[in-house]
Scaffold this active site. Structure first.
Site, mmCIF file in Angstrom:
data_model
loop_
_atom_site.group_PDB
_atom_site.id
_atom_site.type_symbol
_atom_site.label_atom_id
_atom_site.label_comp_id
_atom_site.label_asym_id
_atom_site.label_seq_id
_atom_site.Cartn_x
_atom_site.Cartn_y
_atom_site.Cartn_z
ATOM 1 N N CYS A 1 0.845 -1.186 0.000
ATOM 2 C CA CYS A 1 0.000 0.000 0.000
ATOM 3 C C CYS A 1 0.876 1.229 0.000
ATOM 4 C CB CYS A 1 -0.917 0.009 1.225
ATOM 5 S SG CYS A 1 -2.030 -1.419 1.341
ATOM 6 N N GLY B 1 -1.247 1.242 -5.004
ATOM 7 C CA GLY B 1 -2.559 0.687 -4.675
ATOM 8 C C GLY B 1 -3.656 1.351 -5.467
ATOM 9 N N ASN C 1 0.754 0.320 5.818
ATOM 10 C CA ASN C 1 1.291 -0.399 4.669
ATOM 11 C C ASN C 1 2.034 -1.611 5.205
ATOM 12 O OD1 ASN C 1 2.606 -1.287 2.332
ATOM 13 N ND2 ASN C 1 4.244 0.227 2.525
ATOM 14 N N GLY C 2 1.548 -2.798 4.893
ATOM 15 C CA GLY C 2 2.228 -3.993 5.367
ATOM 16 C C GLY C 2 1.265 -5.127 5.616
ATOM 17 N N TYR D 1 10.295 -4.257 -8.566
ATOM 18 C CA TYR D 1 9.046 -3.969 -9.259
ATOM 19 C C TYR D 1 8.250 -2.795 -8.721
ATOM 20 C CZ TYR D 1 4.287 -4.516 -11.022
ATOM 21 O OH TYR D 1 3.066 -4.274 -11.593
ATOM 22 N N THR E 1 8.310 -1.112 -15.998
ATOM 23 C CA THR E 1 9.327 -1.271 -14.976
ATOM 24 C C THR E 1 10.656 -1.752 -15.541
ATOM 25 O OG1 THR E 1 7.517 -1.912 -13.514
ATOM 26 C CG2 THR E 1 9.737 -2.172 -12.662
ATOM 27 N N ASP F 1 11.328 -8.704 -18.715
ATOM 28 C CA ASP F 1 10.296 -8.238 -17.789
ATOM 29 C C ASP F 1 10.895 -8.141 -16.396
ATOM 30 O OD1 ASP F 1 7.857 -7.313 -16.982
ATOM 31 O OD2 ASP F 1 6.723 -9.097 -17.543
ATOM 32 N N ASP F 2 10.214 -7.388 -15.514
ATOM 33 C CA ASP F 2 10.737 -7.225 -14.163
ATOM 34 C C ASP F 2 10.636 -8.510 -13.356
ATOM 35 O OD1 ASP F 2 7.943 -7.126 -12.927
ATOM 36 O OD2 ASP F 2 7.891 -5.403 -14.261
#
Length: 557
Positions: free
Chosen positions: A2, A32, A106-107, A265, A313, A375-376
């Site tokens: 988040c 997010g 966030n977590g 990413y 990315t 790609d990442d």
């Protein structure tokens, strides 16, 4: 994963904190897209608007911000991990006792069951959602309330946080608001989730300073904040109304191990996290992956005609990779900027159709060529398979698929809901098996040690206090997590994924998925009661305001 922010203006008579936080959310929207919310404080009263959807939708293109007055505020962007995608779990969360607390997290916590029992049987606090962020808020609120004070001081806040660190196991970076008092930020004792703080001169009061916290430096820089420093593992900062930041090491750091996936990413390339340039780390990943390719598949490297990144990315890494290989680099996939990142879309059908909406190939760059697609990462393989197919349809004679990250083999337990372990394409499979499944001629991953080295070498700023970063949270790659994982937790994750799939099917009916851009906004006051049982065509946003002390404008036209 988040995004969180918090702001306290130096001019206590100002009422525009939510305006800046609203702007900051656009710089963090990549963290997010499921829900957004802001809680502001004016005097002793909190005002809130939150709901499902993108920032522009939840705040009605900024029109609702005028109803969020105050000189301090916190904000949140949700990418759902634990819990559900219900609007009732949009953050920030709020509790009225003690003092009026609002928190954005966030977590992810891994000991939810233990915390639920504690809050129910000992703390006697009601939990109304499946969100672990609500658990963390109530642990903090209970500890603060147990002090038995009518008014708290800064020492009380720091003392109460000790209980949060003692009881909450996992990764978290939180911002919080105490009505009429100030804003708070704190970070888990391993530093897994990012959080930083900056300052700028007040625009309306001479000599005063504004202070802001955010998940990434870009949100601070773009709003004019300087002297940015990371909040350390186990550290908290409180800024009292009209005051200055007060830092406190609540618990000693267990480690300083940021999540490697931030650099692979999730974070923006123009951010610096824990002194590490995300941009430089990705450049180094590209060059190191090229060196690995020359060591392990030299004959195939000689055949490559062009390196093509999968936007966006991997764009940064592709240039250095192509340079190291001595091959041209072509931006041969054109990205539709109005489509989400696909791996976070809710189901496979939505992800597959989302890839075609998101990317289209420039056929002349593929026709008759051996292409190396970069790609990442490769998560479920759904996106990768569709991209390989598009490359072949555009005329590629051979497709090598390279990943800037190591193979994702295990669940991410600290805030990125990648997939059920059984859905991870690299879980219990060889590289050759993965190549066969996605339709590529060869698959190659960056080695984990090389990925770590790339990030360490990308250090551009010293860390506060002389702390050093020599390792990262890499459990998603090797299954070795920074915190103890309770028995049965992975079964719990699988169960959550199963419930989400069933709920999604019920919501979608036989017709299948729709992407998150088409979901209706359901802005609610807090984590309180709301009716989610009505079918989509009859469901209406609840009109009641379930906390009279919290003014919500999210459900007003």
């Amino acid at each position: 994963m988040c995004g969180v922010t918090a702001l306290l203006l130096g001019d206590t008579s100002a009422s525009t904190a939510a305006i800046d936080l609203h702007n900051s959310l656009y710089f963090l929207q990549h963290r997010g897209q499921d829900a957004a919310g802001i809680t502001s404080n004016q005097g002793g009263r909190l005002y809130q608007c939150k709901g499902n959807g993108l920032v522009a939708k939840v705040f009605d293109e900024g029109k609702r911000i005028q109803n969020l007055p105050g000189s301090s505020a916190i904000a949140h962007l949700r990418y759902p991990t634990a819990g559900t995608s219900s609007a009732s779990e949009a953050q920030p969360f709020y509790v009225n006792s003690p003092f009026g607390l609002s928190l954005a997290c966030n977590g992810n916590l891994v000991n939810n069951e233990e915390l639920q029992k504690y809050l129910d049987l000992e703390a006697r606090r009601h939990i109304n959602t499946d969100s672990d962020s609500e658990l963390l808020l109530n642990v903090f609120a209970h500890a603060l309330g147990e002090l038995g004070k009518a008014r708290a001081n800064v020492e009380d806040v720091f003392k109460s946080l000790q209980d949060v660190y003692a009881r909450c196991n996992g990764a978290f970076a939180c911002t919080a608001l105490i009505a009429g008092f100030g804003i708070l930020g704190f970070r888990d004792q391993n530093g897994i989730r990012p959080l930083m703080i900056g300052e700028r001169p007040s625009e309306t009061k001479a000599g005063a300073k504004d202070y802001m916290m955010a998940s990434e430096s870009i949100a601070l820089q773009q709003l004019g904040f300087k002297n940015i420093r990371d909040i350390l593992p186990g550290e908290a900062v409180f800024i009292e109304k009209g005051g200055h930041p007060q830092f406190r090491q609540i618990v000693e750091p267990v480690s300083y191990t940021p999540d490697l996936f931030e650099f692979v990413y999730f974070a923006r390339p123009d951010s610096t996290i824990d002194g590490i340039s995300v941009y430089k780390s990705r450049r180094f990943m590209g060059s190191k992956l090229a060196k690995r390719m020359k060591e392990t598949m030299k004959d195939l490297v000689d055949e490559i005609d062009v390196v093509i990144p999968v936007p966006e990315t991997s764009n940064t890494a592709a240039v250095d990779m192509a340079t190291e290989l001595g091959k041209p680099c072509s931006n041969a996939f054109v990205k539709n900027r109005y489509v989400f990142r696909t791996f976070i879309l809710p189901n496979q059908k939505a992800r597959m159709s989302g890839v075609r909406r998101k990317l289209s190939p420039i056929q002349s760059e593929f026709k008759g060529k051996v292409v190396c697609l970069l790609d990442d990462s490769i998560v479920r393989g759904t996106t990768s398979k569709e991209i390989v197919q598009m490359a072949r349809e555009a005329g590629a004679t051979k497709v090598i698929f390279a990943s800037c990250s190591p193979a994702v083999k295990h669940p991410h337990v600290y805030g990125i809901d990648l997939a059920d372990p059984k859905e991870l394409i690299a879980h219990s499979r060889t590289d050759d098996e993965i190549a066969h499944l996605i339709g590529a001629d060869r698959v190659i991953y960056l080695d984990l040690a090389q990925c770590v080295e790339a990030c360490i070498e990308a250090r551009v700023e010293p860390v506060v206090g002389g702390m050093d970063i020599s390792a990262f949270e890499v459990g998603v790659f090797n299954g070795q997590y920074r915190t103890a994982i309770p028995d049965g937790y992975f079964d719990h994750l699988s169960c959550l994924h199963g419930k989400k799939k069933i709920k999604k099917l019920q919501e979608e009916g036989v017709g299948g998925g729709s992407d998150a851009q088409t979901q209706p906004v359901a802005a609610v006051v807090n984590g309180g009661p709301m009716n989610v049982s009505a079918p989509p065509e009859t469901h209406k946003t609840p009109g009641e305001k379930s906390d009279i002390s919290l003014h919500n404008f999210g459900d007003e036209k």
